[in-house]
Scaffold this active site. Structure first.
Site, PDB file in Angstrom:
ATOM      1  CD  GLU A 118      -4.467   0.316   6.597  1.00  0.00           C
ATOM      2  OE1 GLU A 118      -4.800   1.257   5.857  1.00  0.00           O
ATOM      3  OE2 GLU A 118      -3.305   0.119   6.977  1.00  0.00           O
ATOM      4  CB  SER A 161       2.408   6.689   4.725  1.00  0.00           C
ATOM      5  OG  SER A 161       1.341   6.116   5.397  1.00  0.00           O
ATOM      6  CB  SER A 215       3.816  -3.217   5.501  1.00  0.00           C
ATOM      7  OG  SER A 215       3.701  -2.345   6.582  1.00  0.00           O
ATOM      8  CD  GLN A 237      -2.665   0.943   2.654  1.00  0.00           C
ATOM      9  OE1 GLN A 237      -2.194   0.369   3.628  1.00  0.00           O
ATOM     10  NE2 GLN A 237      -3.845   1.494   2.684  1.00  0.00           N
ATOM     11  CD  GLU A 245      -2.353   9.947  19.149  1.00  0.00           C
ATOM     12  OE1 GLU A 245      -2.228   9.266  18.107  1.00  0.00           O
ATOM     13  OE2 GLU A 245      -1.613   9.787  20.146  1.00  0.00           O
TER      14      GLU A 245
END
Ligand SMILES: Cc1cc2nc3c(=O)[nH]c(=O)nc-3n(C[C@H](O)[C@H](O)[C@H](O)COP(=O)(O)OP(=O)(O)OC[C@H]3O[C@@H](n4cnc5c(N)ncnc54)[C@H](O)[C@@H]3O)c2cc1C
Length: 415
Positions: free
Chosen positions: A252, A124, A169, A121, A385
């Site tokens: 996810e 990020s 990952s 994926q 968060e």
């Protein structure tokens, strides 16, 4: 699934069992190549029964998958190692099913499910983790046109992608990636993103290992330089990538937090086993803490079962975020207790040799590994968060965080 038998109880379970028996009669589950068995299982519609016929499913209720899995496990049939191919199964597949063209579904789903093709994926970026919509990796359509806005890829031509991703990952094992990139910097950040399938063997893709706190390099930096992606590998409309990505992210969270396990099948299992096996380690204070966590683990396990039942009738909603949050908190507290319980033994860490694992396996490892790896649980797949924000806003209906960048073109945002 259309046909039922006279003995069927109305749920389709007996028909599914009949199909499993037919598969087992035609393909010996113990002899032969496991991959041949998995391919035959997919073709029989027994891979994920809720997927459409021809795509590994029967169009049957998702709950019937448990019947298939139990029958095949009892017969000793090989499985497709879901841990190794978790990103493909949990994130890529549901997104391709929902937003992919027929050609994309036919091309990608079978080798994804059998594990022949591993997925990663590419979301990020440095500076775009929680604020994912701020991403900088750009995709420019060759020839400069922005392309048609509707539907999935297939309009012809290529996109050229440049940028950097991080914390990816399995990129070192992956054949394909789901990728989001900015295709229009002139509109607000959520609107100018498009979703692609990226070929990890493209010469412009460079994967560099990143070592994490466990000492292993399970994830990577990925540099994309002039990567050529055919428009046929676009998922969803040009500029609609944020909406497509939301489907991936919701899935996810369920994939990470919502695994259905037997009682003591999760992180609490090894700690309870140590407690039973080594009475000399016990204190009454540890006893109280272990009992409290055992009860919380059981509540979380039943919560995951509840979400699984909800999923049987629809797509995952924000509840999956709550589940993932609970999973992360519990894993960290339980693995912390395990290290304390074991005393000095808990502080020993087996081996710092750099390895590049194919999957994350909490259970075949020592307590030190579990303790260190669990730290990532509150970051990967959305930080705790951010998940609290989602639960507050979308489950509890509390006021939203102020968002001053909603109507500002991405290129004009301060950096
Ligand atoms: C083990 C692991 C595996 C990963 N695998 C992948 C992968 O395969 N593919 C991929 O694309 N990414 C992957 N990631 C990346 C992961 O999704 C991001 O690290 C994560 O989204 C957080 O982004 P960040 O690291 O940039 O932190 P930041 O976004 O910089 O956040 C830093 C801190 O600020 C807090 N924060 C930020 N914004 C807010 C806000 N609005 N309100 C409250 N708090 C806020 C965060 O919660 C966090 O505590 C992985 C990460 C880990 C640890």
């Amino acid at each position: 699934m259309t046909r039922t038998t006279a003995r069927d109880d109305g749920t389709g379970a007996e028909e599914v069992r009949r199909r499993v028996r037919a598969l087992l009669d035609a393909h010996d589950p113990s002899g032969g190549d496991p991959l041949d068995f998995l391919r035959a299982r997919f073709d029989a519609g027994l891979a994920w029964v809720h997927f459409p016929e021809g795509l590994g499913g029967l169009g049957a209720p998702r709950a019937l998958q448990a019947v298939v899995d139990a029958e095949l496990a009892a017969a000793g049939a090989p499985d497709n190692d879901p841990r190794r191919i978790g990103i493909g199964l949990g994130m890529a597949a549901p997104t391709i099913l929902r937003y992919g063209t027929e050609a994309q579904k036919a091309r990608f789903l079978r080798p994804l499910w059998t594990g022949e093709e591993v997925w990663c994926q590419l979301f990020s970026e440095p500076g775009a983790g929680s604020d994912l919509a701020g991403l900088r990796t750009r995709a420019v359509r060759e020839g400069g046109g922005s392309g048609e806005g509707d539907g999935g890829g297939g309009g012809g031509g290529d996109w050229i992608v440049d940028g950097q991703k991080v914390w990816t990952s399995s990129a070192h094992n992956a054949r394909w990636a789901i990728l989001i990139a900015r295709t229009d910097p002139d509109v607000p950040k959520h609107q100018g993103i498009t979703y692609f399938v990226c070929d990890m063997t493209d010469p412009g893709v460079e994967v560099r290992p990143l070592r994490q706190i466990t000492g292993e390099a399970e994830f990577n930096e990925v540099f994309l330089t002039g990567v050529r992606i055919p428009d046929a590998h676009r998922l969803g409309a040009v500029g609609d990538g944020w909406r497509v990505a939301q489907a991936t992210l919701m899935n996810e969270r369920v994939a990470i937090g919502g695994m259905v396990t037997p009682r003591e099948g999760g992180m609490i299992g090894p700690v309870a086993a140590t407690w039973r096996a080594r009475p000399e380690l016990r204190t009454s204070e540890l006893h109280d803490r272990l009992l409290g966590l055992w009860v919380e683990a059981e509540v979380a396990r039943l919560g995951a079962e509840r979400v699984r039942q909800q999923l049987a009738v629809g797509a995952p909603g924000p509840e999956g975020s709550g589940l993932k949050l609970t999973f992360a908190r519990l894993n960290q507290r339980i693995s912390g207790l395990e290290v304390e319980l074991l005393g000095e033994d808990g502080l020993r860490y087996g081996d710092w040799t750099m390895v590049r694992p194919e999957s994350v396996d909490f259970y075949g490892r020592d307590a030190g590994y579990r303790y260190l790896r669990a730290k990532g649980n509150s970051i990967e797949g959305g930080t705790s968060e951010i998940l609290r924000n989602i639960v507050a806003e979308r489950v509890l209906g509390l006021p939203s965080e102020p968002r001053t960048d909603k109507d500002v073109a991405w290129k004009d945002l301060p950096r």
